[in-house]
Write an enzyme that holds these catalytic residues in place. Structure first.
Site, PDB file in Angstrom:
ATOM      1  N   ASN A 129      -2.518  60.524  13.855  1.00 13.63           N
ATOM      2  CA  ASN A 129      -2.469  60.172  15.283  1.00 13.63           C
ATOM      3  C   ASN A 129      -2.125  61.398  16.110  1.00 13.63           C
ATOM      4  O   ASN A 129      -1.311  62.210  15.699  1.00 13.63           O
ATOM      5  CB  ASN A 129      -1.394  59.108  15.538  1.00 13.63           C
ATOM      6  CG  ASN A 129      -1.665  57.832  14.803  1.00 13.63           C
ATOM      7  OD1 ASN A 129      -2.784  57.367  14.769  1.00 13.63           O
ATOM      8  ND2 ASN A 129      -0.641  57.264  14.206  1.00 13.63           N
ATOM      9  N   HIS A 130      -2.719  61.515  17.258  1.00 15.48           N
ATOM     10  CA  HIS A 130      -2.352  62.570  18.199  1.00 15.48           C
ATOM     11  C   HIS A 130      -1.645  61.916  19.372  1.00 15.48           C
ATOM     12  O   HIS A 130      -1.915  60.771  19.721  1.00 15.48           O
ATOM     13  CB  HIS A 130      -3.588  63.327  18.686  1.00 15.48           C
ATOM     14  CG  HIS A 130      -4.200  64.179  17.615  1.00 15.48           C
ATOM     15  ND1 HIS A 130      -4.443  65.512  17.779  1.00 15.48           N
ATOM     16  CD2 HIS A 130      -4.604  63.895  16.355  1.00 15.48           C
ATOM     17  CE1 HIS A 130      -4.982  66.016  16.683  1.00 15.48           C
ATOM     18  NE2 HIS A 130      -5.088  65.040  15.799  1.00 15.48           N
TER      19      HIS A 130
END
Length: 154
Positions: free
Chosen positions: A31-32
């Site tokens: 995830n960013h």
């Protein structure tokens, strides 16, 4: 995938599960951060940007561990994202992308995965969750295997 020890996230898999070839579990590091002005993982490359190395995990959103219940069937090339809990007896269709929790004894499929139907009535599901047959001894399971296979809760 993207399981880095620094994040301490875990994959927990229950008993008697069927996990088919090609299934992928995407951990938190995939995830960013979406609240930043950029999705670029600056903290991950802290040295290049003059940041502190102890803040590396701020490069991604932490959605939690992945929990797979007991007697779960995960189909061919399904993808399970971080923070998802799949309930006991659930079925994940081939190539489904599971982004949200799956209720016990529910069949899901698609991208993103959505409920298709429940495997049994609510009454039967409640009873199965009470008896937790997967916690029985091997001998007890063996003595009831025909009833389990036939779908007989009695």
């Amino acid at each position: 995938m993207y399981h880095y020890p620094i994040n301490h996230d875990k994959l927990r898999i229950g008993k008697l599960c069927s996990i088919v070839r090609g299934v992928k579990f995407l951990f938190n590091s995939a995830n960013h951060v979406l609240t930043s002005l950029s999705t670029y993982p600056f903290p991950l490359f802290f040295e290049e940007w003059g940041l502190e190395g102890r803040n590396v995990t701020q490069a991604w959103d932490n959605k939690g561990d992945i929990h797979i219940g007991n007697d779960v069937w995960i189909g061919y090339e399904a993808v399970i994202l971080a923070g998802v809990t799949i309930g006991d007896g659930a079925v994940i269709g081939a190539r489904a992308v599971v982004t949200k929790d799956v209720s016990p004894y529910t069949i899901v499929g698609g991208v993103p995965a959505r409920p298709i139907k429940k495997r049994f009535s609510d009454k039967k599901i409640d009873r199965l969750l009470q008896i937790k047959w997967w916690d029985w001894s091997e001998e007890k399971i063996a003595s009831h295997v025909k009833a389990i296979q036939s779908g007989s809760i009695e």
